[in-house]
Scaffold this active site. Structure first.
Site, PDB file in Angstrom:
ATOM      1  N   SER B  40      24.714  19.479  33.522  1.00 41.78           N
ATOM      2  CA  SER B  40      23.680  19.712  32.509  1.00 41.78           C
ATOM      3  C   SER B  40      22.538  20.596  33.015  1.00 41.78           C
ATOM      4  O   SER B  40      21.787  21.147  32.224  1.00 41.78           O
ATOM      5  CB  SER B  40      23.140  18.377  31.985  1.00 41.78           C
ATOM      6  OG  SER B  40      22.529  17.665  33.021  1.00 41.78           O
ATOM      7  N   LYS B  77      17.554  15.416  34.434  1.00 44.98           N
ATOM      8  CA  LYS B  77      16.934  16.092  33.290  1.00 44.98           C
ATOM      9  C   LYS B  77      15.643  16.768  33.749  1.00 44.98           C
ATOM     10  O   LYS B  77      15.089  16.426  34.798  1.00 44.98           O
ATOM     11  CB  LYS B  77      16.570  15.057  32.203  1.00 44.98           C
ATOM     12  CG  LYS B  77      17.762  14.389  31.547  1.00 44.98           C
ATOM     13  CD  LYS B  77      18.473  15.311  30.576  1.00 44.98           C
ATOM     14  CE  LYS B  77      19.781  14.688  30.118  1.00 44.98           C
ATOM     15  NZ  LYS B  77      20.740  15.665  29.657  1.00 44.98           N
TER      16      LYS B  77
END
Lengths: 406, 118
Positions: B40, B77
């Site tokens: 990600s 993240k």
């Protein structure tokens, strides 16, 4: 009744909350807030998370019983290397506040914090909070802290408000703490003493300190007179900052380059047993139990326990017996990565007669002559089977950090 | 024109001998290793199977790379805070930015170092 100044001395007690389970939850965040029990490899619970304690699970309960009480309970292997690593880090944080630290056990310790208010610009309560929060934030485990005048009072304070507790008791507040502490919660007061004191209507720690010193001296032995002083805020027990000298168990383990070889792992097991016993002899212990284990590449433990009666202090004498147990856990074609042992059921050697050795047993006599040389570092066991460099623990202090698995 | 590669300036030229430990790990007591599970953050050069060092003690501020637990899964993240809204950003077209409530995720630490063998 007690006339004690606020802070003639200041001792902090730091205590891990369900330490082993808490450490496991710290590296496996997905297990946070879930009932976790360690000790799968032994078939009995060695640590229980607070969430699992609610189901009435206690130490040494069998896994079968645990599953019955709490089917959703997560049962996992113990990882002594990981506990030790967290313990070291916990004490390192404690030492960053005070140089005078006693490592009482793997998960609890004391620090002398007298005089630290000025350099830290904090009250003792703030220092206690800072230490607790620093350990909890840095390591992700839960701990409780008690601050008071003596070790006994600090320990009583920390245990009175678990988990994640902080209790600070100065000289003027001692009586209030003692009044709400049942006598058996005092460090060093066991079931028999509790029963005896009960006959004299001593129910709380306050009832106990209200007795005259003469009365305590007449009814009880010296250690209890010392506890009586400690609970009154008079420091008797100094912090022992040297390496620990009383153990409930001694572990020795190491991770190696993975291999399958039978001879190699058997030698390593022997090596770790010898190393643990060497430490035991240093503290004059005899050993009743040896737990040996192998850990696979998949982090599964295979272990078994050998019991000895009478207790022993020289493992080479029982090598053949231990080998039978080793053969039970070792499986061909499995890739192992670490080996180790935990020796427990330790007892002072003076108490036990050395009854193991039949006079005239030539081999045993010879072996006994070898051990003093080994303890003095003049010879090494296990040199013949494989490269010594591979077995010896690295002398250099290496920085090790745990792996988070989520 | 700059000759940065030839004439390093600033901190670098003071580095004579460096301990990798102290360079990579600022606080050994609160540092943990984590193996990256997904791609990600590929766009900012963090790949699957990279090792990262995570500091548990630090509190995140906007722009920090954080390790979070969302529904029992760990993931990296980019932390952004816009007034009271927290955005957990990614850097890969397959992973949309997440707008979550405080109780829907748990921050496990802040990434301080990325380690990758060539």
């Amino acid at each position: 009744m007690l006339h004690v100044r606020s802070w003639p001395t200041a001792i902090l007690h730091l205590d891990g909350d369900a330490f082993f389970a808490s450490v496991v939850q710290a590296v496996h965040p997905e297990l946070k807030d879930k009932p976790v029990v360690t000790g799968k490899e032994r078939g009995i619970a060695t640590a229980i998370s607070y969430e699992a304690k609610k189901y009435g699970i206690h130490r040494a309960m069998t896994m079968w019983e645990i599953k019955k009480r709490c089917p959703q309970c997560i049962i996992i292997d113990s990882d002594y290397q990981l506990y030790h690593l967290f313990s070291q880090k916990m004490f390192a944080i404690l030492r960053s506040f005070s140089p005078v630290v006693e490592e009482y056990s793997i998960d609890e310790g004391f620090a002398d914090i007298k005089g630290l208010r000025q350099p830290f610009h904090m009250s003792y309560e703030q220092i206690g909070k800072e230490i607790r929060d620093s350990v909890e934030k840095s390591l992700g485990i839960s701990v409780s802290v008690g601050v008071s005048l003596t070790k006994s009072l600090a320990k009583l304070a920390s245990s009175s408000n678990k988990p994640h507790g902080l209790i600070v008791v100065n000289g003027r507040d001692i009586e209030r703490l003692l009044a709400r502490s049942p006598i058996q919660t005092v460090w060093g007061i066991g079931e028999n003493t509790r029963a005896l004191l009960k006959k004299y209507n001593v129910d709380t720690a306050l009832d106990f300190v209200k007795k005259q010193e003469e009365w305590v001296t007449q009814k009880l032995s010296k250690p209890f007179v010392e506890i009586w002083h400690e609970l009154r805020g008079e420091m008797i027990y100094a912090l022992s900052t040297e390496a620990k000298t009383t153990y409930q168990s001694i572990s020795d383990t190491q991770t190696y380059r993975p291999t399958r070889e039978y001879d190699v792992w058997w030698s390593r097991i022997l090596f770790h047993i010898e190393a643990a016993f060497k430490k035991a002899r240093k503290f004059n212990y005899q050993v009743g139990r040896i737990y040996i284990f192998l850990k696979t590449q998949e982090f599964t433990y295979y272990g078994t326990e050998v019991k000895f009666s009478p207790k022993i202090s020289h493992p080479a004498l029982v090598k053949d017996e231990v080998k039978k147990y080793f053969n039970q856990i070792y499986k061909k074609n499995i890739l192992y990565r670490s080996a180790g042992c935990t020796i427990s059921d330790l007892e002072d050697r003076q108490i036990i007669q050395e009854s193991l050795f039949d006079i005239g047993d030539f081999k045993k006599e010879k072996l006994l002559k070898v051990y003093p040389l080994y303890d003095a570092g003049k010879i090494n066991f296990g040199t013949s089977l494989f490269d010594q460099r591979e077995v010896q623990k690295p002398k250099e202090k290496r920085l090790v950090i745990p792996l988070l698995s989520v | 024109m700059t000759y940065k590669a030839c004439f390093p300036t600033g901190e670098e030229d003071e580095v004579d001998i460096v301990s990798l430990e102290s360079y990579l790990i600022s606080d050994p007591h609160s540092s943990f290793l984590y193996k990256v599970k997904d791609s990600s953050l590929r766009g900012i050069g963090i790949f699957k199977n990279d090792l990262v060092i995570v500091d548990k003690k630090k509190s995140p501020s906007t722009g920090d790379i954080i390790l979070v637990r969302i529904e029992d899964e760990g993931t990296l993240k980019i932390f952004k805070k816009q007034r009271s809204v927290i955005i957990l950003g990614s850097s890969h077209p397959d992973y949309p930015n997440l707008y979550l409530q405080q109780e829907e995720f748990h921050i496990l630490g802040i990434v301080t170092t990325i380690i990758r063998k060539v």
